[in-house]
Design an enzyme around this catalytic site. Structure first.
Site, PDB file in Angstrom:
ATOM      1  N   HIS A  71       0.838  -1.309  -0.131  1.00  0.00           N
ATOM      2  CA  HIS A  71       0.010  -0.021   0.085  1.00  0.00           C
ATOM      3  C   HIS A  71       0.795   1.179   0.012  1.00  0.00           C
ATOM      4  O   HIS A  71       0.623   2.232  -0.581  1.00  0.00           O
ATOM      5  CB  HIS A  71      -0.942  -0.016   1.035  1.00  0.00           C
ATOM      6  CG  HIS A  71      -2.137  -0.745   1.233  1.00  0.00           C
ATOM      7  ND1 HIS A  71      -2.528  -1.585   2.064  1.00  0.00           N
ATOM      8  CD2 HIS A  71      -2.916  -0.986  -0.024  1.00  0.00           C
ATOM      9  CE1 HIS A  71      -3.445  -2.505   1.689  1.00  0.00           C
ATOM     10  NE2 HIS A  71      -3.791  -1.990   0.282  1.00  0.00           N
TER      11      HIS A  71
ATOM     12  N   ASP B  17       2.618  -9.980 -10.196  1.00  0.00           N
ATOM     13  CA  ASP B  17       2.354 -11.237 -10.432  1.00  0.00           C
ATOM     14  C   ASP B  17       3.456 -12.293 -10.735  1.00  0.00           C
ATOM     15  O   ASP B  17       3.636 -13.287 -10.173  1.00  0.00           O
ATOM     16  CB  ASP B  17       0.967 -11.727 -10.745  1.00  0.00           C
ATOM     17  CG  ASP B  17      -0.020 -11.515  -9.615  1.00  0.00           C
ATOM     18  OD1 ASP B  17       0.017 -11.780  -8.457  1.00  0.00           O
ATOM     19  OD2 ASP B  17      -1.058 -10.912 -10.159  1.00  0.00           O
TER      20      ASP B  17
ATOM     21  N   GLU C 148       1.875 -13.415 -16.365  1.00  0.00           N
ATOM     22  CA  GLU C 148       2.037 -13.241 -14.996  1.00  0.00           C
ATOM     23  C   GLU C 148       2.614 -14.549 -14.399  1.00  0.00           C
ATOM     24  O   GLU C 148       3.184 -14.623 -13.174  1.00  0.00           O
ATOM     25  CB  GLU C 148       0.760 -12.915 -14.360  1.00  0.00           C
ATOM     26  CG  GLU C 148       0.157 -11.737 -14.835  1.00  0.00           C
ATOM     27  CD  GLU C 148      -1.206 -11.454 -14.196  1.00  0.00           C
ATOM     28  OE1 GLU C 148      -1.301 -10.390 -13.244  1.00  0.00           O
ATOM     29  OE2 GLU C 148      -2.213 -11.908 -14.371  1.00  0.00           O
TER      30      GLU C 148
ATOM     31  N   CYS D  98       2.744  -3.791 -17.587  1.00  0.00           N
ATOM     32  CA  CYS D  98       1.614  -3.110 -16.985  1.00  0.00           C
ATOM     33  C   CYS D  98       1.665  -3.256 -15.592  1.00  0.00           C
ATOM     34  O   CYS D  98       0.939  -2.830 -14.661  1.00  0.00           O
ATOM     35  CB  CYS D  98       0.411  -3.510 -17.459  1.00  0.00           C
ATOM     36  SG  CYS D  98      -0.199  -5.261 -17.102  1.00  0.00           S
TER      37      CYS D  98
HETATM   38  C1  PEP Z   1       0.318  -7.734 -12.201  1.00  0.00           C
HETATM   39  O1  PEP Z   1       0.457  -8.653 -11.594  1.00  0.00           O
HETATM   40  O2  PEP Z   1       1.706  -6.977 -12.399  1.00  0.00           O
HETATM   41  C2  PEP Z   1      -0.732  -6.748 -12.698  1.00  0.00           C
HETATM   42  C3  PEP Z   1      -0.738  -5.628 -13.559  1.00  0.00           C
HETATM   43  O3  PEP Z   1      -1.834  -7.322 -12.218  1.00  0.00           O
HETATM   44  P1  PEP Z   1      -2.473  -6.866 -10.659  1.00  0.00           P
HETATM   45  O4  PEP Z   1      -1.425  -6.066 -10.009  1.00  0.00           O
HETATM   46  O5  PEP Z   1      -3.763  -6.173 -10.967  1.00  0.00           O
HETATM   47  O6  PEP Z   1      -2.456  -8.443 -10.199  1.00  0.00           O
HETATM   48 MG    MG Z   2      -1.601  -9.518 -11.678  1.00  0.00          MG
END
Ligand code: PEP
Ligand code: MG
Length: 581
Positions: free
Chosen positions: A213, A464, A440, A511
């Site tokens: 966070h 992930d 991921e 991302c």
């Molecule tokens: C990630 O896992 O990098 C991702 C962009 O998805 P989230 O953070 O929403 O799991």
């Molecule tokens: Mg993710």
């Protein structure tokens, strides 16, 4: 609570008053770049044991003891509720909601009744409050899901009530009088409501990782931040600190002149970055699409006014965290159109299908009671036993795309096999949309070339991918060095994925939070990544950084990072490279 001598003294004055005794810097994981030189202000999470001991039974032992104790409780609860409500008024969005809910909990009649019952039973006031909170925590935890998360809020209320009762300031984040560096063991979203980047020049925490966070909030606010710094909480409030959010270091009592100069140079660099207006490209003109991560219509509207070329990740599950029933296709279409409509036709949007489960439970989708939900039925896996859920969402996305005319792609989270990717892509293509999958899971990275035979693009979710590659829970607060996307093993999987994209002539983006780190952005570009999607606040620093380096530098950065033994030496190796183009 702030430590006793917590009034911050301007670092420059401290430096002048006492001969500085610099000590070896403390090291952590850098998550938001920037350098700050200012005195420490320490946020404490617990009420001091000495104050609790001194309060004892509160002296409520006369004939009216029970009534007096309950009146003291009422005063404390009213103050805590008023404090949370006032903070809620000063905040907005999700934070305001969290704080308003906390105010409600503090003033809750059921909690008061439980305290009174315990007092009647002969317990002293502090014990009565603790037992009442414990009783409600048990109830919330038993309900599971989002309600279980309210247990954390109740614990926070308990600390605040105890502090008020024993006459201490409420624990949490103090508001410093002068620009300061905020130190904490860890921070919750509610702690950080209303943090002012002009007063809090840097955030440093002892626990937490790059996706904690604290990191997410610091990135949104653009406050330099280092997490996972061992022994941080031994630093006293008022100690002059030099925080380097690029190197991940915290120096106590640095040489004042050198520290001031470093902070000034960084301020100038950040001011220059603030005026970057895109489009994303390296100094020698290689285009790198810089995109926004968004959660709903409001955040999309905010992102649309920044120099982004579109949305690389719309996390649809975040629209439904507090919904118990699946919204109809029409309602979903209206919600998605609210996001798509914030962008014009030239700026495409990538919508991610529900990534429900694990750290993002969605009542109408998630399977209850999984033993290990991060490795369980989350993301695309939910459609295995409930294909209608995915089909209806795809219908709604297609409808929103048609209504708004915005170029829309759809990608699936948590894809592990080529067969999953092929099935998903077929469903998306049937609706006339471009299809992609997130990388991921290491298996997906290793087979990226085969994934690209069935999808139009890949998007690497480094949060992930790091968790699953390093076998380290992304929420774990003590594993920051493992949940770090600079881990060479993670970079190696990104290299494999980007190389597959290059060979197939198809785009491969990132991302996850890694995309928001300017130095790492140059590594990712050097590995062959074609777009970076991030919190809108990070777009200008990343864009300005890439504008100052060329392709040869990015390739050298990628090679240096891949060859390092750990994240710290990877960062050092890249920082040591000559940036002149
Ligand atoms: C990630 O896992 O990098 C991702 C962009 O998805 P989230 O953070 O929403 O799991
Ligand atoms: Mg993710």
């Amino acid at each position: 609570m702030v430590t006793s001598n917590s009034t911050p003294v301007a670092a420059s004055e401290q430096g002048a008053a006492a001969a500085p005794t610099p000590s070896a810097p403390l090291h952590g994981t850098p998550v938001v770049p920037g350098i700050a030189y200012a005195p420490a202000v320490v946020a404490r999470g617990e009420v001091s044991p000495t104050a609790l001991l001194a309060f004892g039974d509160g002296g409520f032992d006369g004939p009216d003891g029970e009534a007096e104790a309950l009146a003291a409780y009422d005063d404390a609860a009213a103050s805590v509720a008023a404090g949370s409500a006032a903070k809620a008024d000063r905040s907005n969005g999700a934070t305001a909601g969290v704080l308003a809910a906390s105010a409600g909990l503090a003033a809750d009649r059921g909690l008061r009744t439980a305290v009174r019952k315990n007092l009647r039973g002969g317990s002293d006031l502090l014990t009565s409050v603790r037992a009442a909170v414990e009783q409600f925590v048990g109830v919330f935890v038993g309900m599971g899901g989002l309600m279980a998360e309210r247990a954390t809020d109740l614990r926070d209320i308990e600390r605040r009530l105890l502090a008020r009762l024993v006459g201490e300031p409420e624990p949490g984040v103090p508001t410093p009088d002068v620009p300061s560096v905020l130190l904490a063991e860890d921070l919750a979203p509610a702690d950080t409501a209303g943090l002012d980047p002009d007063i809090v020049l840097a955030l440093v925490t002892e626990r937490g990782g790059p996706t904690s966070h604290t990191a997410i909030i610091a990135r949104q606010l653009g406050i330099p931040c280092v997490v996972g710094v061992a022994d941080l909480m031994t630093i006293e409030s008022g100690t002059p600190l030099l925080v380097d959010g690029i190197a991940g270091t915290v120096e106590t009592r640095p040489d004042p002149d050198a520290a001031r100069a470093a902070a000034q140079a960084d301020r100038e660099a950040r001011a220059a970055a603030a005026s970057w207006e895109g489009p994303g490209r390296t100094a020698d003109g290689q285009p790198v699409k810089l995109l926004a991560n968004v959660a709903d219509g409001e955040s999309a509207a905010g992102a649309a006014v920044t120099p982004v070329e579109g949305v690389g990740l719309f996390r649809t599950e975040l629209c439904f965290l507090n919904r118990t029933e699946e919204p109809s296709v029409d309602e979903q279409a209206a919600i998605y159109a609210g996001v798509l409509g914030a962008f014009d036709g030239d700026r495409p949007v990538v919508v991610r299908t529900l990534d429900a489960g694990s750290d993002k439970p969605v009542a109408f989708a998630t399977l209850p009671g999984e033993e290990n939900p991060a490795l369980g039925v989350r993301g695309l896996r939910l459609s295995f036993s409930n294909p209608g859920l995915l089909e209806r969402q795809l219908d709604a996305i297609a409808e929103a795309a048609q209504r708004t005319g915005v170029t829309t792609s759809v990608m699936a989270p948590m894809v592990a096999t080529v067969a999953e990717a092929a099935d998903f892509a077929a469903s998306v293509h049937r609706r006339g949309l471009r299809a992609g999958v997130m990388i991921e899971v290491p298996s997906a990275a290793l087979l990226a070339h085969r994934m690209l035979e069935v999808v139009d693009f890949l998007s690497i979710g480094t949060n992930d991918l790091t968790q699953y590659t390093m076998a380290a829970d992304r929420m774990a607060t003590d594993l920051a060095h493992l949940t770090d996307p600079w881990q060479p093993a993670v970079l190696q999987l990104i290299a494999i994925t980007a190389d597959a994209g290059r060979r197939a002539g198809k785009p491969v983006g990132v991302c996850g939070e890694a995309a928001a780190d300017p130095l790492l952005a140059s590594v990712l570009v050097g590995l062959g990544v074609t777009s970076l999607s991030m919190a809108p606040a990070a777009v200008r620093p990343v864009g300005a950084h890439l504008a100052g380096v060329d392709r040869a530098y990015c390739e050298a950065a990628a090679e240096a990072a891949l060859g390092a033994v750990d994240p710290a030496s990877a960062r050092d190796a890249v920082r040591a490279l000559d940036r002149s183009t």
